[in-house]
Motif scaffolding. Sequence first.
Motif, mmCIF file in Angstrom:
data_model
loop_
_atom_site.group_PDB
_atom_site.id
_atom_site.type_symbol
_atom_site.label_atom_id
_atom_site.label_comp_id
_atom_site.label_asym_id
_atom_site.label_seq_id
_atom_site.Cartn_x
_atom_site.Cartn_y
_atom_site.Cartn_z
ATOM 1 N N ARG A 38 0.837 -1.212 0.000
ATOM 2 C CA ARG A 38 0.000 0.000 0.000
ATOM 3 C C ARG A 38 0.867 1.257 0.000
ATOM 4 O O ARG A 38 0.611 2.200 -0.744
ATOM 5 C CB ARG A 38 -0.932 0.015 1.210
ATOM 6 C CG ARG A 38 -2.121 -0.887 1.089
ATOM 7 C CD ARG A 38 -3.094 -0.693 2.268
ATOM 8 N NE ARG A 38 -3.958 -1.843 2.341
ATOM 9 C CZ ARG A 38 -3.835 -2.837 3.216
ATOM 10 N NH1 ARG A 38 -2.911 -2.809 4.141
ATOM 11 N NH2 ARG A 38 -4.666 -3.858 3.198
ATOM 12 N N TRP A 41 2.463 1.650 -3.366
ATOM 13 C CA TRP A 41 1.487 2.102 -4.355
ATOM 14 C C TRP A 41 1.268 3.611 -4.254
ATOM 15 O O TRP A 41 1.140 4.291 -5.263
ATOM 16 C CB TRP A 41 0.169 1.350 -4.185
ATOM 17 C CG TRP A 41 -0.810 1.653 -5.265
ATOM 18 C CD1 TRP A 41 -1.861 2.510 -5.205
ATOM 19 C CD2 TRP A 41 -0.810 1.127 -6.587
ATOM 20 N NE1 TRP A 41 -2.531 2.544 -6.400
ATOM 21 C CE2 TRP A 41 -1.903 1.704 -7.271
ATOM 22 C CE3 TRP A 41 0.001 0.216 -7.266
ATOM 23 C CZ2 TRP A 41 -2.198 1.403 -8.600
ATOM 24 C CZ3 TRP A 41 -0.306 -0.080 -8.583
ATOM 25 C CH2 TRP A 41 -1.384 0.513 -9.232
ATOM 26 N N ARG A 49 0.054 4.718 -12.587
ATOM 27 C CA ARG A 49 -0.601 3.586 -11.925
ATOM 28 C C ARG A 49 -1.227 2.562 -12.873
ATOM 29 O O ARG A 49 -1.157 1.359 -12.587
ATOM 30 C CB ARG A 49 -1.614 4.082 -10.902
ATOM 31 C CG ARG A 49 -0.914 4.685 -9.699
ATOM 32 C CD ARG A 49 -1.859 5.194 -8.675
ATOM 33 N NE ARG A 49 -1.090 5.795 -7.571
ATOM 34 C CZ ARG A 49 -1.611 6.555 -6.662
ATOM 35 N NH1 ARG A 49 -2.901 6.821 -6.667
ATOM 36 N NH2 ARG A 49 -0.848 7.059 -5.722
ATOM 37 N N GLN A 53 -0.190 -1.204 -12.440
ATOM 38 C CA GLN A 53 -1.189 -2.229 -12.140
ATOM 39 C C GLN A 53 -1.096 -3.366 -13.151
ATOM 40 O O GLN A 53 -1.146 -4.540 -12.784
ATOM 41 C CB GLN A 53 -2.586 -1.627 -12.150
ATOM 42 C CG GLN A 53 -3.660 -2.624 -11.794
ATOM 43 C CD GLN A 53 -5.050 -2.008 -11.745
ATOM 44 O OE1 GLN A 53 -5.242 -0.838 -12.078
ATOM 45 N NE2 GLN A 53 -6.013 -2.789 -11.328
ATOM 46 N N VAL A 99 -5.769 -0.393 -5.278
ATOM 47 C CA VAL A 99 -6.105 0.663 -6.232
ATOM 48 C C VAL A 99 -7.309 1.456 -5.737
ATOM 49 O O VAL A 99 -7.304 2.689 -5.750
ATOM 50 C CB VAL A 99 -6.372 0.070 -7.630
ATOM 51 C CG1 VAL A 99 -6.949 1.102 -8.570
ATOM 52 C CG2 VAL A 99 -5.086 -0.510 -8.201
ATOM 53 N N SER A 102 -6.392 3.548 -2.727
ATOM 54 C CA SER A 102 -5.570 4.670 -3.149
ATOM 55 C C SER A 102 -6.419 5.768 -3.778
ATOM 56 O O SER A 102 -6.213 6.948 -3.524
ATOM 57 C CB SER A 102 -4.524 4.177 -4.153
ATOM 58 O OG SER A 102 -3.808 5.249 -4.667
#
Length: 112
Positions: A38, A41, A49, A53, A99, A102
């Motif tokens: 996390r 990320w 991103r 991903q 994701v 975030s």
Amino acid sequence: MPQEVSVSYQAIKSKVYRLIDTLVVGEKSEVEVQESIRRWWELIHPADRPIAQKYLLLVLGRSCQALDAIEEGLTDATNHEAFRPCEPAKAFKLVERVVKQSSKSAAFSSSA
């Protein structure tokens, strides 16, 4: 100034394998690995991103395939049922959760 994080396939593969190793040798728990991913990320620029991903899911999928192959080889060699198979769906859910989390925190910080 924010730290830049590489989103190359090799960089992401290295990150994943380092985290797996810390879990395997007992340096980190599953919760600590999840927190680490996390934080990592969050360091990735939002524009990068989607590719991060994509590469992360690719690495996780291939890692699960490798674990499945090892398990099948062990099963064949020992004539015993092996351990719990790798669950690619679980890995994908983890990435989706990171994701989403975030995105929520980015929306929260921009509205604050």
